[in-house]
Design a protein around this motif. Structure first.
Motif, PDB file in Angstrom:
ATOM      1  N   SER A 131     -11.259  -1.538   7.937  1.00  0.00           N
ATOM      2  CA  SER A 131     -10.831  -2.807   7.353  1.00  0.00           C
ATOM      3  C   SER A 131     -12.043  -3.739   7.419  1.00  0.00           C
ATOM      4  CB  SER A 131      -9.633  -3.358   8.140  1.00  0.00           C
ATOM      5  OG  SER A 131      -9.090  -4.484   7.493  1.00  0.00           O
ATOM      6  N   ASN A 149      -9.955  -2.718   2.697  1.00  0.00           N
ATOM      7  CA  ASN A 149      -9.721  -1.312   3.025  1.00  0.00           C
ATOM      8  C   ASN A 149     -10.533  -0.360   2.144  1.00  0.00           C
ATOM      9  OD1 ASN A 149      -6.476  -2.432   3.627  1.00  0.00           O
ATOM     10  ND2 ASN A 149      -7.721  -1.547   5.241  1.00  0.00           N
ATOM     11  N   GLY A 184      -4.117 -10.342   0.021  1.00  0.00           N
ATOM     12  CA  GLY A 184      -3.807  -9.472   1.159  1.00  0.00           C
ATOM     13  C   GLY A 184      -5.013  -8.876   1.854  1.00  0.00           C
ATOM     14  N   SER A 185      -6.213  -9.132   1.333  1.00  0.00           N
ATOM     15  CA  SER A 185      -7.430  -8.496   1.846  1.00  0.00           C
ATOM     16  C   SER A 185      -7.346  -6.970   1.770  1.00  0.00           C
ATOM     17  CB  SER A 185      -7.770  -8.927   3.284  1.00  0.00           C
ATOM     18  OG  SER A 185      -9.145  -8.687   3.529  1.00  0.00           O
ATOM     19  N   PHE A 190       2.088   2.350  14.071  1.00  0.00           N
ATOM     20  CA  PHE A 190       1.703   2.479  12.657  1.00  0.00           C
ATOM     21  C   PHE A 190       0.636   3.578  12.508  1.00  0.00           C
ATOM     22  CE2 PHE A 190      -1.348   0.687   9.422  1.00  0.00           C
ATOM     23  CZ  PHE A 190      -0.538   0.772   8.302  1.00  0.00           C
ATOM     24  N   TYR A 203       1.415   5.044   4.637  1.00  0.00           N
ATOM     25  CA  TYR A 203       2.526   4.303   4.038  1.00  0.00           C
ATOM     26  C   TYR A 203       3.661   5.191   3.522  1.00  0.00           C
ATOM     27  CZ  TYR A 203      -0.812   0.569   4.588  1.00  0.00           C
ATOM     28  OH  TYR A 203      -1.703  -0.327   5.121  1.00  0.00           O
ATOM     29  N   GLU A 221      -8.756   4.520   9.468  1.00  0.00           N
ATOM     30  CA  GLU A 221      -8.835   3.337   8.586  1.00  0.00           C
ATOM     31  C   GLU A 221     -10.081   2.525   8.876  1.00  0.00           C
ATOM     32  OE1 GLU A 221      -5.566   0.182   7.062  1.00  0.00           O
ATOM     33  OE2 GLU A 221      -6.206  -0.202   9.113  1.00  0.00           O
ATOM     34  N   ILE A 245       3.877  -5.525  11.277  1.00  0.00           N
ATOM     35  CA  ILE A 245       2.522  -5.985  11.632  1.00  0.00           C
ATOM     36  C   ILE A 245       2.264  -7.378  11.059  1.00  0.00           C
ATOM     37  CG2 ILE A 245       0.054  -5.594  11.110  1.00  0.00           C
ATOM     38  CD1 ILE A 245       0.575  -2.569  11.438  1.00  0.00           C
ATOM     39  N   MET A 295     -10.017   2.055  12.795  1.00  0.00           N
ATOM     40  CA  MET A 295      -8.867   2.604  13.526  1.00  0.00           C
ATOM     41  C   MET A 295      -9.064   4.111  13.649  1.00  0.00           C
ATOM     42  SD  MET A 295      -5.525   0.347  12.961  1.00  0.00           S
ATOM     43  CE  MET A 295      -4.692   1.427  11.836  1.00  0.00           C
ATOM     44  N   LEU A 332       0.800  -1.213   0.000  1.00  0.00           N
ATOM     45  CA  LEU A 332       0.000   0.000   0.000  1.00  0.00           C
ATOM     46  C   LEU A 332       0.832   1.261   0.000  1.00  0.00           C
ATOM     47  CD1 LEU A 332      -2.819  -1.152   2.342  1.00  0.00           C
ATOM     48  CD2 LEU A 332      -2.611  -1.331  -0.101  1.00  0.00           C
ATOM     49  N   TYR A 390      -1.590 -10.770  14.338  1.00  0.00           N
ATOM     50  CA  TYR A 390      -2.049 -10.398  12.983  1.00  0.00           C
ATOM     51  C   TYR A 390      -2.004 -11.655  12.096  1.00  0.00           C
ATOM     52  CZ  TYR A 390      -2.982  -7.568   8.873  1.00  0.00           C
ATOM     53  OH  TYR A 390      -3.565  -7.048   7.735  1.00  0.00           O
ATOM     54  N   PHE A 423       4.216  -1.618   8.743  1.00  0.00           N
ATOM     55  CA  PHE A 423       3.243  -2.590   8.230  1.00  0.00           C
ATOM     56  C   PHE A 423       3.899  -3.962   8.047  1.00  0.00           C
ATOM     57  CE2 PHE A 423       0.981  -4.872   4.864  1.00  0.00           C
ATOM     58  CZ  PHE A 423      -0.203  -5.088   5.556  1.00  0.00           C
ATOM     59  N   TYR A 450      -5.655  -5.886  15.527  1.00  0.00           N
ATOM     60  CA  TYR A 450      -5.469  -4.462  15.206  1.00  0.00           C
ATOM     61  C   TYR A 450      -5.077  -3.635  16.436  1.00  0.00           C
ATOM     62  CZ  TYR A 450      -7.147  -5.694  10.639  1.00  0.00           C
ATOM     63  OH  TYR A 450      -7.259  -6.264   9.387  1.00  0.00           O
TER      64      TYR A 450
HETATM   65  C1  AVI Z   1      -3.289  -3.518   4.195  1.00  0.00           C
HETATM   66  N1  AVI Z   1      -4.478  -3.929   4.910  1.00  0.00           N
HETATM   67  C2  AVI Z   1      -5.071  -5.142   4.318  1.00  0.00           C
HETATM   68  C3  AVI Z   1      -4.282  -4.029   6.367  1.00  0.00           C
HETATM   69  C4  AVI Z   1      -5.583  -4.477   7.054  1.00  0.00           C
HETATM   70  O1  AVI Z   1      -5.534  -5.484   7.753  1.00  0.00           O
HETATM   71  O2  AVI Z   1      -6.618  -3.855   6.833  1.00  0.00           O
HETATM   72  C5  AVI Z   1      -3.826  -2.712   6.975  1.00  0.00           C
HETATM   73  C6  AVI Z   1      -3.655  -2.757   8.453  1.00  0.00           C
HETATM   74  N2  AVI Z   1      -4.062  -1.847   9.301  1.00  0.00           N
HETATM   75  C7  AVI Z   1      -3.753  -2.184  10.519  1.00  0.00           C
HETATM   76  N3  AVI Z   1      -3.163  -3.355  10.500  1.00  0.00           N
HETATM   77  C8  AVI Z   1      -3.083  -3.729   9.197  1.00  0.00           C
END
Ligand code: AVI
Length: 324
Positions: free
Chosen positions: A287, A171, A166-167, A221, A44, A285, A55, A257, A4, A61, A52, A211
């Motif tokens: 997700s 987002n 990556g799902s 992040f 990013y 964010e 993460i 988030m 991203l 995660y 990331f 998260y």
């Molecule tokens: C990039 N995307 C798929 C991650 C998600 O899980 O939505 C971004 C992320 N935000 C926090 N942790 C990861």
């Protein structure tokens, strides 16, 4: 670096319409709104991309390692959805690691088309792929995959298979996810296949932990966007006056988030002043999480026909195959 960092994610059509492409205009629009928001694409910078990557390795995660396991365990079955002499078109190529699993299992793939906004990164990945897999044509496209782009003329006659792991689709706001899939269909053409990784609705505690990890990497992040505004837009955010908040919104099937202001304060950034009440947040964010059925319904609304789905033993993640 993460996918991203180079790919332009739309936070929502409404927010995109409110802000121009410049970071400063975006910040002025987002922090001037009520409730306040910022697009996840601004996470990013190079620090954010490194965070990331960290993460994706956290014990909490699960998405990255679960998707890799699903790809590795089912690569042969996925290969059976890929036609002879096909071109694999990867949308927003962060790392070619996942595509390589498919390419190794599907010798009928004749061309690989990574699409990414960073020409420099693409050139590096393409060179590595050419070195490691010399028998396929590697044809990078330097483009924002969320917008319309032209496929290389060399693959005009080939069947196309889109790949969006990556799902990252989570987002997008659901209506933007539908629009993205519709546009991907237009770009790939009728008769195409699409393989998409999608995070699933699951136990709230698992989602919340993913998260809001114990080591605080996701907090760093999230907070990093404040540091970025300080550096790039002359901001005076005091990072100690904000905290990371992430929670599963059950009604909307999404992790949200936020950055929460710990006190009443006024911050200057991009030449403007923004007042925060104590407890007020910047929504940074979403997700979205899907059931197998809700994602298939979204794909169908975009004109795709679900043909297969692969998952893991905990039902945490799904890799969908769609046909047009
Ligand atoms: C990039 N995307 C798929 C991650 C998600 O899980 O939505 C971004 C992320 N935000 C926090 N942790 C990861």
């Amino acid at each position: 670096m993460a996918a991203l960092a180079r790919s332009v994610l739309r936070y929502s059509a409404r927010h995109e319409a409110a802000a121009s492409d410049s970071f400063a205009d975006h910040v002025i629009a987002g922090l001037g709104d009520s409730p306040k928001w910022l697009s996840a694409k601004y996470f990013y910078d190079s620090t954010g991309s490194e965070l990331f990557e960290r993460i994706t390795l956290l014990p909490e995660y699960y998405p990255t390692r679960t998707e890799l396991k699903i790809l590795a365990a089912n690569a042969r079955a996925m290969s059976s959805t890929i036609p002879l002499a096909a071109a694999l078109v990867e949308f927003g190529t962060g790392s070619t690691r996942k595509a390589r699993i498919l390419i190794d299992a599907a010798p009928q793939i004749a061309a690989y088309v990574p699409v990414d906004i960073s020409a420099e990164f693409l050139a590096q990945e393409a060179a590595a792929m050419r070195r490691d897999v010399p028998n396929i044509a590697v044809l990078p496209v330097d483009a924002d995959f969320t917008r319309d782009f032209d496929l290389p003329s060399q693959i005009r006659a080939r069947p196309r298979v889109g790949f969006f792991p990556g799902s990252t689709i989570g987002n997008f706001e659901p209506q933007d996810a539908t629009e993205f899939l519709r546009q991907a269909g237009r770009i790939l053409g009728s008769g195409s296949t699409m393989i998409v990784g999608v995070d699933r609705i699951k136990d709230e505690a698992v989602l919340n932990a993913a998260y809001d990890d114990a080591a605080g990497v996701t907090a760093q992040f999230n907070l990093n966007v404040l540091r970025r505004m300080n550096r790039e837009l002359g901001g005076d955010f005091d990072l100690a006056s904000f905290r990371h908040r992430a929670f599963y919104n059950v009604a909307d099937h999404r992790i949200e988030m936020h950055l929460e202001s710990l006190r009443a304060q006024t911050v200057r950034v991009a030449g403007r002043s923004f007042a925060f009440a104590k407890g007020e947040t910047i929504h940074t964010e979403n997700s979205y999480k899907y059931t197998v059925e809700s994602f298939q319904a979204l794909a169908e609304a975009a004109g795709w026909r679900p043909v297969a789905v692969w998952t893991d033993e905990k039902d945490y993640f799904a890799v969908h195959a769609l046909k047009l």
